[in-house]
Design a protein around this motif. Structure first.
Motif, PDB file in Angstrom:
ATOM      1  N   ASN A   1      19.224  21.098  13.668  1.00  0.00           N
ATOM      2  CA  ASN A   1      19.779  20.685  14.968  1.00  0.00           C
ATOM      3  C   ASN A   1      18.731  20.647  16.073  1.00  0.00           C
ATOM      4  O   ASN A   1      19.052  20.449  17.251  1.00  0.00           O
ATOM      5  CB  ASN A   1      20.935  21.598  15.374  1.00  0.00           C
ATOM      6  N   GLY A   2      17.456  20.850  15.732  1.00  0.00           N
ATOM      7  CA  GLY A   2      16.389  20.802  16.726  1.00  0.00           C
ATOM      8  C   GLY A   2      16.068  22.139  17.354  1.00  0.00           C
ATOM      9  O   GLY A   2      15.075  22.259  18.083  1.00  0.00           O
ATOM     10  N   ASN A   3      16.905  23.145  17.089  1.00  0.00           N
ATOM     11  CA  ASN A   3      16.617  24.485  17.589  1.00  0.00           C
ATOM     12  C   ASN A   3      15.660  25.208  16.639  1.00  0.00           C
ATOM     13  O   ASN A   3      15.293  24.682  15.585  1.00  0.00           O
ATOM     14  CB  ASN A   3      17.915  25.288  17.741  1.00  0.00           C
ATOM     15  N   PHE A   4      15.280  26.430  17.037  1.00  0.00           N
ATOM     16  CA  PHE A   4      14.378  27.230  16.216  1.00  0.00           C
ATOM     17  C   PHE A   4      15.077  28.519  15.793  1.00  0.00           C
ATOM     18  O   PHE A   4      15.842  29.113  16.568  1.00  0.00           O
ATOM     19  CB  PHE A   4      13.106  27.582  16.987  1.00  0.00           C
ATOM     20  N   GLU A   5      14.816  28.918  14.561  1.00  0.00           N
ATOM     21  CA  GLU A   5      15.175  30.271  14.141  1.00  0.00           C
ATOM     22  C   GLU A   5      13.906  31.110  14.249  1.00  0.00           C
ATOM     23  O   GLU A   5      12.905  30.834  13.587  1.00  0.00           O
ATOM     24  CB  GLU A   5      15.689  30.297  12.709  1.00  0.00           C
ATOM     25  N   VAL A   6      13.960  32.111  15.113  1.00  0.00           N
ATOM     26  CA  VAL A   6      12.800  32.980  15.351  1.00  0.00           C
ATOM     27  C   VAL A   6      13.160  34.392  14.915  1.00  0.00           C
ATOM     28  O   VAL A   6      14.197  34.933  15.310  1.00  0.00           O
ATOM     29  CB  VAL A   6      12.379  32.968  16.832  1.00  0.00           C
TER      30      VAL A   6
ATOM     31  N   LEU B   1       6.433  37.986  12.186  1.00  0.00           N
ATOM     32  CA  LEU B   1       7.339  37.006  12.802  1.00  0.00           C
ATOM     33  C   LEU B   1       7.534  35.818  11.876  1.00  0.00           C
ATOM     34  O   LEU B   1       6.759  35.595  10.944  1.00  0.00           O
ATOM     35  CB  LEU B   1       6.772  36.501  14.140  1.00  0.00           C
ATOM     36  N   HIS B   2       8.562  35.024  12.181  1.00  0.00           N
ATOM     37  CA  HIS B   2       8.685  33.694  11.595  1.00  0.00           C
ATOM     38  C   HIS B   2       9.310  32.768  12.627  1.00  0.00           C
ATOM     39  O   HIS B   2       9.990  33.215  13.561  1.00  0.00           O
ATOM     40  CB  HIS B   2       9.506  33.717  10.301  1.00  0.00           C
ATOM     41  N   CYS B   3       9.058  31.484  12.492  1.00  0.00           N
ATOM     42  CA  CYS B   3       9.606  30.477  13.397  1.00  0.00           C
ATOM     43  C   CYS B   3       9.887  29.222  12.574  1.00  0.00           C
ATOM     44  O   CYS B   3       8.951  28.536  12.137  1.00  0.00           O
ATOM     45  CB  CYS B   3       8.633  30.167  14.535  1.00  0.00           C
ATOM     46  N   THR B   4      11.166  28.954  12.340  1.00  0.00           N
ATOM     47  CA  THR B   4      11.571  27.837  11.497  1.00  0.00           C
ATOM     48  C   THR B   4      12.343  26.806  12.318  1.00  0.00           C
ATOM     49  O   THR B   4      13.280  27.168  13.041  1.00  0.00           O
ATOM     50  CB  THR B   4      12.464  28.337  10.343  1.00  0.00           C
ATOM     51  N   LEU B   5      11.952  25.561  12.207  1.00  0.00           N
ATOM     52  CA  LEU B   5      12.660  24.476  12.886  1.00  0.00           C
ATOM     53  C   LEU B   5      13.965  24.199  12.150  1.00  0.00           C
ATOM     54  O   LEU B   5      13.976  23.968  10.938  1.00  0.00           O
ATOM     55  CB  LEU B   5      11.797  23.214  12.931  1.00  0.00           C
ATOM     56  N   LEU B   6      15.091  24.233  12.871  1.00  0.00           N
ATOM     57  CA  LEU B   6      16.411  23.995  12.289  1.00  0.00           C
ATOM     58  C   LEU B   6      16.773  22.518  12.363  1.00  0.00           C
ATOM     59  O   LEU B   6      16.223  21.773  13.188  1.00  0.00           O
ATOM     60  CB  LEU B   6      17.459  24.836  13.025  1.00  0.00           C
TER      61      LEU B   6
ATOM     62  N   THR C   1       0.283  26.787  11.092  1.00  0.00           N
ATOM     63  CA  THR C   1      -0.240  26.499  12.431  1.00  0.00           C
ATOM     64  C   THR C   1       0.850  25.929  13.327  1.00  0.00           C
ATOM     65  O   THR C   1       0.932  26.277  14.520  1.00  0.00           O
ATOM     66  CB  THR C   1      -1.415  25.514  12.335  1.00  0.00           C
ATOM     67  N   VAL C   2       1.698  25.074  12.777  1.00  0.00           N
ATOM     68  CA  VAL C   2       2.811  24.518  13.555  1.00  0.00           C
ATOM     69  C   VAL C   2       3.750  25.634  14.004  1.00  0.00           C
ATOM     70  O   VAL C   2       4.225  25.645  15.152  1.00  0.00           O
ATOM     71  CB  VAL C   2       3.566  23.457  12.728  1.00  0.00           C
ATOM     72  N   ASP C   3       4.018  26.595  13.113  1.00  0.00           N
ATOM     73  CA  ASP C   3       4.858  27.731  13.487  1.00  0.00           C
ATOM     74  C   ASP C   3       4.250  28.496  14.662  1.00  0.00           C
ATOM     75  O   ASP C   3       4.951  28.904  15.604  1.00  0.00           O
ATOM     76  CB  ASP C   3       5.027  28.675  12.300  1.00  0.00           C
ATOM     77  N   LEU C   4       2.954  28.713  14.593  1.00  0.00           N
ATOM     78  CA  LEU C   4       2.271  29.425  15.670  1.00  0.00           C
ATOM     79  C   LEU C   4       2.400  28.680  16.994  1.00  0.00           C
ATOM     80  O   LEU C   4       2.693  29.282  18.037  1.00  0.00           O
ATOM     81  CB  LEU C   4       0.789  29.608  15.327  1.00  0.00           C
ATOM     82  N   ARG C   5       2.195  27.382  16.970  1.00  0.00           N
ATOM     83  CA  ARG C   5       2.278  26.588  18.210  1.00  0.00           C
ATOM     84  C   ARG C   5       3.695  26.602  18.766  1.00  0.00           C
ATOM     85  O   ARG C   5       3.893  26.685  19.994  1.00  0.00           O
ATOM     86  CB  ARG C   5       1.810  25.156  17.946  1.00  0.00           C
ATOM     87  N   ASN C   6       4.685  26.516  17.880  1.00  0.00           N
ATOM     88  CA  ASN C   6       6.070  26.565  18.352  1.00  0.00           C
ATOM     89  C   ASN C   6       6.385  27.914  18.988  1.00  0.00           C
ATOM     90  O   ASN C   6       7.029  27.984  20.042  1.00  0.00           O
ATOM     91  CB  ASN C   6       7.023  26.288  17.187  1.00  0.00           C
ATOM     92  N   LEU C   7       5.937  28.970  18.342  1.00  0.00           N
ATOM     93  CA  LEU C   7       6.145  30.310  18.912  1.00  0.00           C
ATOM     94  C   LEU C   7       5.463  30.443  20.263  1.00  0.00           C
ATOM     95  O   LEU C   7       6.028  31.003  21.215  1.00  0.00           O
ATOM     96  CB  LEU C   7       5.592  31.378  17.966  1.00  0.00           C
TER      97      LEU C   7
END
Length: 983
Positions: free
Chosen positions: A502-507, A495-500, A612-618
């Motif tokens: 515009n405040g949204n996430f690309e997952v 997986l990946h989780c990137t903060l965009l 770790t931030v990616d994990l928490r966001n996910l």
């Protein structure tokens, strides 16, 4: 040389059309005999120069004597193309077995294309049946071999057909029956493999049953197919597959579309020699006979009694409750009408297989070396005892053996069969594990050289062509990671989780691009399609694909570049999906974490690194997604797990512990579910008639009736009008007893059907619904390393994106339906093999550990009750093994319709281990009366689910806690069983 073949065929419009086909005949079709000088020196040769005889076998020998042919003692066999074609049309399973013999380089089986040879091709004769024409072709080919080899070796036609043998001898050929030839080999044990010919064939010698010949007719004759076909048309008979109750072999069910209900078949007489899985024609009994029998714990005159077993995980596994009692006025118990009863009138298609078991203990007959008659008892209780004849009785007692069924006469209480082979000693763990695999038709053969030749060269590395592919996006710069059990080697999701901005996430969910290496129509693809799924036993994994793919080339390991198929969403912080895109990709995982490691990172407030931030966001998104899924009606049922620790040397169970489910597990599950749903929507949009989807049918009222009755007896009102209503009712089902809610959820589990694969063109959209997930669409996409269904989904998605052509098979509706049916069959067998493996290790564990523990009553019967043992609600087996360890992926589908949402824990003395929960528990009968006593002084209150002894204050009610003892006993030598007794 050119010949013309003509035939007529009826079109869909009913017109008769004549077809003419050109048939080319050649003289360069070779005999395959090693010393032959007349044939091309470069031709394939498999028939040995030292052979005592070259055997030419007819079609019926292949169809009925395949077990004998597979024995290494039988070699130098010529299989004519006319024989193979006829076998293929009559029995595909036997065809695949004989084909495997012909392609096996270690066996001397040679295919001779007699239909293409100018000297062995025969024209149809006027008035000649196809069978007679084929028999003539076999004799012509045998005569050609005899002439061609010029007496350098004996050519022997093997046939049990009396007329074919007579004609062969008249034509100057050497011809023998199967039994006669086997006797000439001077290996008496081989005679046990010989199938007794039917009455129309040559009689067997010296194997007759010399017991009294006046036999009472026990069963009715089966109706002929002409009468069955006519009866089905006018509604006299009803067609369906017969399924024998796994917990009561004297009760079976036939699902009938013609009456829209399940027909109950009670007793061997009404089953009329039908086996589990047979396609049968059933006639209904008069409606005044549709009465319900009193409910007892099974205990019959064949010493078959209800045994301790793993807790059912669906209605398909659960013991049927056909003794529904009508509610009294004012009663809160639900009312269920009597179900139709019937009897089998005829067999449309047999499902006879080979069965594993042992011979019923018996004294050795006087003398030695003669034929002994014995009864074979299958490990599968649904299979009746099978009568066999053997010349090696002394060697077979106390052994696990394989037996095949040959026939079942109306005057015989049991079917007749023949010995196939010995597996090993009863009770030996390796032997019993092999029994599990054979019983469940699990393919354990090593991958063939043809399959392995399809693999890419090793070591595999990313090529410039992969990077230059315009249909593949380079995502190596993206912070991709995986979360799996520790030490996983077959990592198929990341997986990946990137903060965009515009405040949204690309997952992104990235799945191993298995179809880049498994191409349609190749031997590798055909093998994977046939296996259907990887199979997980305790301490053993049988892979769907070869290990170089599963553990290296396709595995999304850390710090290596790998090919993937990605589903990428833009999501708001509230987990709303803004957009979805799909792409083939190249990734480079930055980390391969275990669930424990990922959870530790999320819980440690001191860690603020990007990963770790990616994990928490996910995790935050997953919690919202899970809550919404539950609000839609997704079911959450029982989920406690325990595990065995296994000795590293003996591999026997040592201890039991608790396995903890963490948020990290649920986080991964949630995104896998989301990816599967997104892919289902995409492929169905583009291919509405040929998408492979997965559905979970809603439970019927009849399935839910046991749950409703139990709930009503304890004052609980469950709303089962929808999955959402049931989920809310289960959430509100609370008492002071902390285990009450979990027990109700476990009882709800067994009311559910199994989820199944299907072709979208076979059903209407309303039937696509997945009840357990409360999802209108669902498929499997996220585990292509271990499930062929996911491979199919990958191909559909690639075609939907126009980056690959849709394979031709998707244009063939019946063939695609056949793939779905095979996947369901293989998935089901894999589940049952897992259950049986856990049952085996459960027995081993308790063999030296008699245990007193608490149990809950889950069903009340007239002579006792069925209890469930909460302590062993599931077995997540932890195995200490000095092995190279492979990952068993989580099955992210709805937990209780699949059984594989849990993880079995296997570890070695190194830091590596792999886990896979298998949700099982233990339940079994407690007898209140001696065996054979149908109730005695006990009175059953079906409405309140209570059994009471009159004149005393002794009573037992459903969900009540009782103390029991669990211990392994041996009521018969070498036949241990787990016994539960009331303390």
């Amino acid at each position: 040389m050119l010949q013309s073949k003509s035939f007529v065929k009826k079109t869909k419009q009913g017109r008769i059309q004549k077809y003419v086909r050109e048939h080319y005949l050649r003289d360069d079709v070779y005999c395959g005999f090693v010393p032959c000088t007349a044939c091309d020196a470069a031709a394939e040769r498999k028939l040995d120069a030292s052979a005592a005889a070259i055997l030419v076998v007819d079609t019926n020998v292949v169809l009925h004597q395949i077990d004998l042919l597979e024995n290494p003692a039988i070699e130098d066999v010529v299989l004519l193309s006319v024989v193979l074609e006829e076998v293929k049309n009559k029995n595909l399973a036997v065809f695949n077995r004989i084909k495997a013999l012909c392609t096996n380089k270690a066996r001397r089986f040679y295919v001779f294309a007699n239909e293409q040879h100018r000297d062995t091709y025969v024209k149809d004769m006027v008035g000649e049946s196809s069978n007679d024409r084929n028999d003539r072709a076999i004799r012509v080919a045998a005569r050609w071999y005899q002439s061609h080899l010029g007496g350098s070796v004996k050519v022997l036609l093997i046939t049990n057909d009396r007329e074919n043998k007579r004609k062969a001898i008249e034509e100057g050929l050497n011809a023998e029956t199967v039994e006669s030839y086997v006797r000439s080999l001077a290996q008496p044990s081989l005679l046990d493999l010989v199938v007794v010919p039917t009455s129309g064939d040559v009689a067997m010698e010296d194997v007759e049953d010399h017991r009294p010949s006046k036999k009472k007719v026990i069963y009715s004759e089966h109706k002929p197919m002409s009468e069955i076909t006519s009866g089905l048309r006018c509604g006299i008979y009803h067609q369906g597959k017969l399924r024998v109750n796994r917990y009561n072999p004297f009760e079976a069910y036939v699902g009938s579309e013609s009456i829209g209900d399940e027909i109950v078949i009670r007793g061997r007489s009404n089953m009329n020699r039908a086996f589990d899985g047979d396609i049968v024609a059933v006639e209904l009994l008069p409606q005044d006979q549709w009465h319900e029998s009193k409910s007892f714990i099974a205990d019959d005159d064949e010493e078959e009694e209800e045994e301790v077993h793993l807790v059912p995980n669906s209605a398909d596994d659960a013991p049927r409750n056909t003794s529904s009692t009508q509610s009294t006025v004012g009663s809160s118990a639900p009312s269920v009408a009597s179900r139709p009863l019937g009897r089998v009138a005829g067999i449309i298609k047999r499902n006879w297989n080979s069965y594993c078991g042992s011979l019923q203990p018996m004294p050795m007959p006087a003398g030695s070396g003669g034929v002994a008659h014995a009864l074979f008892v299958s490990k599968d209780r649904r299979i009746p005892k099978i009568r066999i004849q053997t010349r090696q009785l002394e060697n077979l007692l106390n052994k696990r053996i394989v037996v095949a069924v040959d026939s079942w006469d109306v005057s015989s209480r049991y079917p007749s069969g023949h010995y196939v082979r010995t597996i090993g000693d009863i009770g030996d763990k390796e032997t019993e594990t092999e029994v599990v695999l054979i019983e469940n038709d699990i393919n354990t053969r090593p991958f063939s050289t043809q399959v392995l030749s399809c693999l890419p060269p090793l070591p595999w590395t990313l090529s410039p062509e992969d990077l230059a592919n315009p249909n593949r996006q380079d995502l190596r710069h993206v912070r991709v990671f995986s979360v799996d059990p520790p030490g996983c080697r077959d990592i198929d999701d990341a997986l990946h989780c990137t903060l965009l901005p515009n405040g949204n996430f690309e997952v992104g969910v990235h799945i191993a691009d298995v179809t880049n290496f498994v191409h349609p129509g190749t031997p590798l693809d055909e093998e994977a399609a046939q296996r259907g799924t990887s199979v997980y036993l305790v301490g053993q994994r049988i892979d769907m694909l070869p290990k170089p793919l599963t553990e290296d080339v396709c595995s999304l390991r850390a710090d290596v570049e790998r090919l993937a198929f990605s589903v990428i969403w833009e999501m708001t912080p509230d987990a709303d999906i803004i957009s979805t895109r799909y792409t083939k990709s190249v990734i480079k995982s930055c980390a391969a974490m275990s669930y424990v490691e990922a959870q530790a990172r999320m819980d440690d407030s001191r860690l603020v690194d990007p990963l770790t931030v990616d994990l928490r966001n996910l995790n935050s998104l997953a919690k919202i997604m899970r809550q919404r899924r539950c609000e839609r009606g997704a079911l959450t049922l029982a989920s406690a797990e325990v595990k065995f620790e296994i000795d590293s040397e003996t591999h026997d169970p040592l201890d039991i512990g608790i396995y903890q489910i963490r948020e990290a597990n649920q986080m991964i599950e949630e995104f896998m579910l989301a990816a599967n749903i997104s892919v289902a929507e995409k492929i169905l949009k583009h291919f509405p008639l040929c998408s492979l989807l997965r559905r979970h049918p809603s439970p019927t009222k009849e399935m839910l009736e046991p749950l409703l009755r139990t709930a009503s007896s304890v004052g609980l009102n469950l709303d089962v009008s929808s999955s959402k209503a049931l989920a809310e009712s289960l959430d509100n089902a609370k008492r002071d007893d902390p285990y009450f809610n979990k027990l109700i959820r476990i009882l709800a589990t067994r009311c559910m059907t199994q989820a199944v694969y299907f072709c979208s063109g076979d059903l209407t959209f309303s039937e696509y619904y997945h009840y357990g997930l409360a999802a209108s669409l669902y498929t499997h996409f996220t585990s292509p390393i271990r499930r062929y269904a996911d491979v199919v989904a990958h191909r559909l998605l690639a075609a939907a994106l126009e980056i690959a052509k849709l394979p031709p098979i998707f244009q063939d509706g019946p063939q695609l339906t056949g793939i779905a049916d095979n996947l369901n069959y293989r998935h089901r067998n894999a589940q049952m093999a897992s259950r049986a493996s856990v049952e085996l290790h459960t027995l081993i564990y308790f063999r030296t550990r008699p245990t007193d523990t608490e149990a809950r009553i889950v069903k009340v019967k007239a002579n006792g009750f069925i209890v469930f043992v909460p302590k062993y609600v599931s077995l997540s087996l932890s195995l200490s093994l000095s092995l190279s360890l492979a990952r068993i992926c989580q099955d992210y589908l709805f937990q209780h319709s699949q059984q594989l949402n849990s993880m079995l824990c296997i570890h070695s003395f190194t830091p590596f281990f792999f886990k896979k929960k298998i949700r099982f528990g233990i339940e079994g009968p407690i007898y209140l009366t001696p065996k054979g006593d149908k109730g005695g002084d006990w009175v059953v209150d079906e409405v309140n689910q209570r059994v009471t002894k009159p004149g005393t204050n002794i009573s037992y009610a459903v969900l009540q806690t009782v103390r029991i003892r669990m211990e392994v006993v041996e009521p018969q030598p070498h036949r241990p069983k787990l016994l539960l007794t009331l303390i």
